[in-house]
Design a protein around this motif. Structure first.
Motif, PDB file in Angstrom:
ATOM      1  N   TYR A 471      10.239  11.438  -7.629  1.00 49.85           N
ATOM      2  CA  TYR A 471       9.035  10.825  -7.063  1.00 49.85           C
ATOM      3  C   TYR A 471       8.626   9.577  -7.844  1.00 49.85           C
ATOM      4  O   TYR A 471       8.317   8.529  -7.269  1.00 49.85           O
ATOM      5  CB  TYR A 471       7.896  11.846  -7.050  1.00 49.85           C
ATOM      6  N   GLU A 472       8.640   9.696  -9.172  1.00 47.80           N
ATOM      7  CA  GLU A 472       8.258   8.548  -9.992  1.00 47.80           C
ATOM      8  C   GLU A 472       9.225   7.385  -9.777  1.00 47.80           C
ATOM      9  O   GLU A 472       8.809   6.222  -9.691  1.00 47.80           O
ATOM     10  CB  GLU A 472       8.224   8.946 -11.471  1.00 47.80           C
ATOM     11  N   HIS A 475       8.444   5.898  -6.346  1.00 50.14           N
ATOM     12  CA  HIS A 475       7.118   5.287  -6.327  1.00 50.14           C
ATOM     13  C   HIS A 475       7.114   3.979  -7.117  1.00 50.14           C
ATOM     14  O   HIS A 475       6.539   2.959  -6.669  1.00 50.14           O
ATOM     15  CB  HIS A 475       6.095   6.268  -6.896  1.00 50.14           C
ATOM     16  N   ASP A 476       7.747   3.981  -8.294  1.00 49.74           N
ATOM     17  CA  ASP A 476       7.803   2.755  -9.103  1.00 49.74           C
ATOM     18  C   ASP A 476       8.578   1.662  -8.383  1.00 49.74           C
ATOM     19  O   ASP A 476       8.190   0.481  -8.415  1.00 49.74           O
ATOM     20  CB  ASP A 476       8.439   3.044 -10.466  1.00 49.74           C
ATOM     21  N   GLN A 478       8.896   1.334  -5.172  1.00 51.82           N
ATOM     22  CA  GLN A 478       8.075   0.883  -4.049  1.00 51.82           C
ATOM     23  C   GLN A 478       7.066  -0.164  -4.514  1.00 51.82           C
ATOM     24  O   GLN A 478       6.900  -1.210  -3.881  1.00 51.82           O
ATOM     25  CB  GLN A 478       7.328   2.066  -3.434  1.00 51.82           C
ATOM     26  N   ASP A 479       6.365   0.103  -5.622  1.00 51.05           N
ATOM     27  CA  ASP A 479       5.370  -0.835  -6.118  1.00 51.05           C
ATOM     28  C   ASP A 479       6.020  -2.176  -6.464  1.00 51.05           C
ATOM     29  O   ASP A 479       5.485  -3.256  -6.150  1.00 51.05           O
ATOM     30  CB  ASP A 479       4.677  -0.266  -7.350  1.00 51.05           C
ATOM     31  N   ARG A 499       4.329   6.901   4.287  1.00 56.32           N
ATOM     32  CA  ARG A 499       4.469   6.180   3.039  1.00 56.32           C
ATOM     33  C   ARG A 499       4.836   7.175   1.940  1.00 56.32           C
ATOM     34  O   ARG A 499       4.513   8.355   2.027  1.00 56.32           O
ATOM     35  CB  ARG A 499       3.161   5.452   2.695  1.00 56.32           C
ATOM     36  N   PRO A 500       5.484   6.743   0.881  1.00 57.89           N
ATOM     37  CA  PRO A 500       5.853   7.675  -0.181  1.00 57.89           C
ATOM     38  C   PRO A 500       4.673   8.419  -0.754  1.00 57.89           C
ATOM     39  O   PRO A 500       4.771   9.580  -1.076  1.00 57.89           O
ATOM     40  CB  PRO A 500       6.519   6.759  -1.226  1.00 57.89           C
ATOM     41  N   ALA A 501       3.547   7.750  -0.905  1.00 60.34           N
ATOM     42  CA  ALA A 501       2.391   8.423  -1.484  1.00 60.34           C
ATOM     43  C   ALA A 501       1.896   9.545  -0.606  1.00 60.34           C
ATOM     44  O   ALA A 501       1.186  10.421  -1.053  1.00 60.34           O
ATOM     45  CB  ALA A 501       1.256   7.413  -1.713  1.00 60.34           C
ATOM     46  N   VAL A 504       5.751  12.202  -0.419  1.00 63.02           N
ATOM     47  CA  VAL A 504       6.405  12.693  -1.625  1.00 63.02           C
ATOM     48  C   VAL A 504       5.640  13.812  -2.305  1.00 63.02           C
ATOM     49  O   VAL A 504       6.210  14.846  -2.622  1.00 63.02           O
ATOM     50  CB  VAL A 504       6.677  11.530  -2.591  1.00 63.02           C
ATOM     51  N   THR A 552      -3.785   1.805   2.656  1.00 61.54           N
ATOM     52  CA  THR A 552      -2.689   2.661   2.224  1.00 61.54           C
ATOM     53  C   THR A 552      -1.609   2.783   3.273  1.00 61.54           C
ATOM     54  O   THR A 552      -0.651   3.494   3.073  1.00 61.54           O
ATOM     55  CB  THR A 552      -3.207   4.071   1.921  1.00 61.54           C
TER      56      THR A 552
END
Length: 809
Positions: A471-472, A475-476, A478-479, A499-501, A504, A552
């Motif tokens: 997940y990290e 997510h990283d 994606q940002d 979205r991943p948030a 995930v 979001t």
């Protein structure tokens, strides 16, 4: 609770005694030849089998927690006991049996009985099948007139020489035994029905004994020495670690077999008997205590190890046993036979007993078990355990089976395929198939870094679990990707945007399947995640807007166009309503069209291959699912099932009309017959739900009201209403609490009553008697989105609650 007077107890004993007496005789007639045969197969003194049968019946029957389970010498312990006798001798083996019994008492005191049920069924089935193969190979030498070797491999290697040196007399007696054993259940006519009341094992051994005696054949026969010279245990003499391993092997194998047999006996009782004619459910810790005590007594008296035996337990239940007195009486008859029937028992040819035990060994390789492990993709564990047991022994086989099962689980967990492809539109599509764990992070990071910073990416997550490391990483990335001007879209297995948030964290909560489904099944199952993610394919059904904050949402051109189109449609609808003119499209028709469009766009590409396979092969559902027609029950969602999994029947009130009932509807009976006889489903589930309109109508019905089709149909629910009002049935409970109101009470009671109606259908009753069909009750609380399963074998409706990942709470 009211106290029971001594007079009532005596009256109940007198009422139940005829049934228990009859059942005990039937079990005794099966146990007698099998006990001698198992003793022969282990190389122990033959009277050791009779000692174990008597002690298993009396001690385990008296102290155990499974009232109708029969204990005694078991084929599952034959190989272990034979190895111990070869290594340590008979008297030391008896001492090991005593120590194993003490070990079982310790496990019972620690209340670890249910832990034995954690062993994978594939390992247990493989263990029994491996033991069966070993038994059959050893007894085949005696059937052919020779002597078995010390191991299964030696028996296979020595088979050619044995075939070259046949003993016609032993082979003929064995062939007669097997012929009678196989033909006995199929004897035709009225005389056949009378003869079939005698157990096939007893008939086969009796026929072979009579034939050998009348023809004067010179054969090795049973030789029961005087009880005065009966061997008793002595202190163990050997390596401490070896003795300890032997004790643990006897204790663990015997305990697992006994507990599994007790659970199977409970299921058999629940499927064949009404709630008012059932003994109490098995207390597994007490059963383990009874098995330990029986092994202590059996070993001390020079008997074989004792465990619960499925074949004799099934015979006990089917013979009509009511209480534990049947098991204890069967042990008493064994004691009397050991003292009074020695001259008769000495006439039995050893070849007849060997043929009987060989047949038992072959039957331990169960075709139903093989199909089950194949369906759950555990054939590798099953096959490895069999081979390891045959080549190495029981303890080695179980250890290797556990190791393979763990390795297979880890392999499935790490089996993640991550690919990237450039589409014609210039976008990059990343597909991650499987579970995303820390082991997949290097591959995931390498693939993501191939995507240009300013490009458009589509991330397709085809899995049900994502750990924190994965997940990290996602997510990283994606940002970083969005910060450099790129665009991003994340889809689940159904192709729906998220979205991943959003997706995930819910995936990381552990909503994966634990059913061992086939890889092809993963593409057809709905995601078990949060409200938005799991319902995206059914947006028209959900009737909701996207409540996510604008900041979001995933920003893509397609999403913007879709939002603009939806807004325009809403404005057109509102303007038409204000002007008093009809809308361009009716709401229901619009929902249907939008749903079909969404299916063709989002879901069809993912399920097309699976549906094509089902179209070629035909449907093979595992269960018949009978539930209410209520629109709030989405069966595929609450059971995590897909095409080909369920044969579903829906009607108002989830009712099952009794056969021959007035105003019956043959469509339900036809569906039951088709599912049970043609589709050969393994189970039938009746599912009720909260707030059922049919149950409300039953409660509020008034006599004399005009008869309508709905009222005629609801007449099939009147037995449920009567059951709820009856004083002979306990009130239903749901997860330990009483129902909230009369409607919920009737909804729960109706599930129990419809299960009773199912048992009245001929096809269902036949499959239940064969032990190839299971019935389940289920209740779905709509407001709580919570499913409950009906507890088995209880007089009251006590539901087991399941949490969000499908595990028992």
């Amino acid at each position: 609770m009211t106290a029971t007077s001594p007079t009532d107890t005596t009256r109940q004993i007198r009422k139940d005694l005829p049934a228990d007496l009859s059942a005990s005789i039937a079990v005794f007639l099966i146990a007698l030849p099998l006990s001698l045969g198992i003793a022969l197969a282990t190389g122990a003194p033959l009277q050791a089998g009779l000692v174990a049968a008597a002690v298993g019946g009396i001690v385990a029957g008296w102290l155990g927690g499974a009232p109708l389970q029969v204990s005694g010498p078991a084929a599952g312990l034959t190989v272990v006991t034979a190895e111990l006798i070869q290594h340590y001798g008979w008297r030391t083996t008896c001492a090991i049996t005593v120590l194993a019994g003490l070990c079982q008492l310790g496990l019972a005191a620690l209340r670890t009985a249910r832990s034995a049920l954690m062993v994978s069924p594939a390992i247990v089935h493989g263990l029994l099948a491996g033991i069966g193969v070993t038994i059959a190979l050893a007894q085949l030498h005696i059937v052919l007139g020779g002597t078995p070797q010390s191991s299964a491999v030696a028996n296979v290697l020595g088979l050619p020489a044995q075939l070259a040196d046949l003993h016609p007399a032993a082979l003929g007696v064995s062939a007669l035994t097997l012929a009678v054993l196989l033909a006995w259940p199929w004897l035709p006519g009225r005389a056949g029905r009378v003869l079939r009341k005698a157990p096939a094992a007893l008939a086969a051994v009796a026929a072979a004994t009579a034939a050998a005696a009348l023809s004067g054949l010179a054969l090795p026969r049973v030789d029961l020495p005087s009880w005065r010279s009966h061997a008793l245990p002595e202190l163990p003499d050997g390596p401490v670690l070896g003795i300890l391993a032997a004790v643990l092997t006897i204790a663990l194998v015997g305990s697992v077999q006994s507990l599994l047999s007790a659970v199977a006996t409970d299921k058999l009782i629940a499927s064949e008997r009404r709630t008012d004619n059932r003994p109490p459910r098995t207390d597994l810790n007490r059963e383990l205590w009874g098995q330990g005590a029986a092994n202590i007594v059996s070993g001390a008296l020079g008997g074989l190890p004792v465990s619960g035996v499925a074949v004799r337990s099934v015979a006990n239940v089917k013979s009509g046993a009511v209480s534990r007195r049947s098991t204890m009486l069967h042990g008493l008859w064994v004691v009397l036979a050991a003292g009074l029937l020695v001259p008769v028992l000495d006439l039995i040819p050893l070849a007849a007993l060997a043929a009987l035990v060989m047949a038992v060994g072959v039957q331990m390789v169960n075709i139903t078990h093989l199909r089950s492990v194949t369906r759950h993709r555990e054939i590798l564990v099953y096959g490895t355990t069999i081979v390891a047991v045959v080549l190495g022994g029981v303890l080695e086989g179980v250890a290797i089976g556990i190791a393979v099962a763990v390795a297979l689980a880890l392999y499935r967990l790490t089996r993640t395929r991550i690919t990237v492809e450039r589409q014609d539109s210039g976008a990059h599509r990343v597909r991650a198939r499987g579970q995303l764990t820390f082991l997949a992070v290097p591959r995931l990071s390498r693939v993501l870094n191939q995507i240009p910073h300013d490009g458009h990416a589509v991330i397709e997550l085809d899995g049900s679990f994502m750990d924190h490391a994965a997940y990290e990483t996602l997510h990283d990335w994606q940002d970083s990707h969005l910060a450099h001007g790129g665009s991003l879209e994340v889809t689940g297995r159904t192709g729906s945007s998220a979205r991943p948030a959003e997706a995930v964290p819910e995936a990381a909560s552990g909503g994966g399947h634990a059913d061992g489904s086939h890889p092809a099944d993963r593409s057809r199952r709905a995601p078990q995640r949060g409200a938005h993610q799991c319902c995206r394919p059914w947006t028209p059904w959900q009737n909701h807007c996207d409540h996510r904050p604008a900041g979001t949402r995933t920003i893509t051109a397609a999403a913007a166009a879709e939002a603009a189109s939806a807004a325009t449609g809403a404005q057109t609808q509102a303007a038409a309503e204000q002007a008093g003119s009809p809308a361009p499209r009716r709401r229901g028709a619009g929902q249907l069209a939008n749903g079909i469009s969404a299916f063709q766009r989002d879901t069809a590409p993912h399920v097309r291959d699976e549906l094509a396979r089902l179209a070629r092969e035909g449907q093979r559902p595992s269960q018949l699912f009978l539930t209410c027609a209520d629109s709030r029950l989405v069966t595929s969602m609450i059971t995590a099932s897909g095409p080909g999994d369920l044969f579903t029947v829906r009607n108002v009130g989830n009712l099952v009309p009794l056969p021959g009932a007035e105003s019956t509807d043959d469509s339900v009976a036809a569906a039951i017959e088709y599912a049970v006889d043609v589709l050969q489903v393994d189970s039938i589930t009746v599912c009720g739900h909260s707030g059922c309109g049919a149950m409300q109508a039953l409660l509020s019905s008034t006599p004399g009201a005009p008869m309508t089709p709905l009222r005629r149909w609801l007449k099939h629910g009147l037995p449920s209403l009567e059951r709820m009002a009856s004083r002979h049935h306990a009130w239903a409970r749901i997860s330990g609490r009483l129902p909230a109101d009369a409607v919920e009470q009737l909804c729960l009671t109706n599930v129990v009553q419809q299960l009773e109606h199912l048992r009245a259908h001929e096809s269902v009753a036949r499959r239940l008697a064969e032990g190839t069909l299971e019935l389940h009750g289920m209740y779905f609380h709509v407001g709580e989105a919570q499913a409950y399963l009906l507890s088995e074998g209880e007089d009251f409706f006590d539901c087991r609650v399941f949490d969000s990942v499908g595990q028992h709470a």
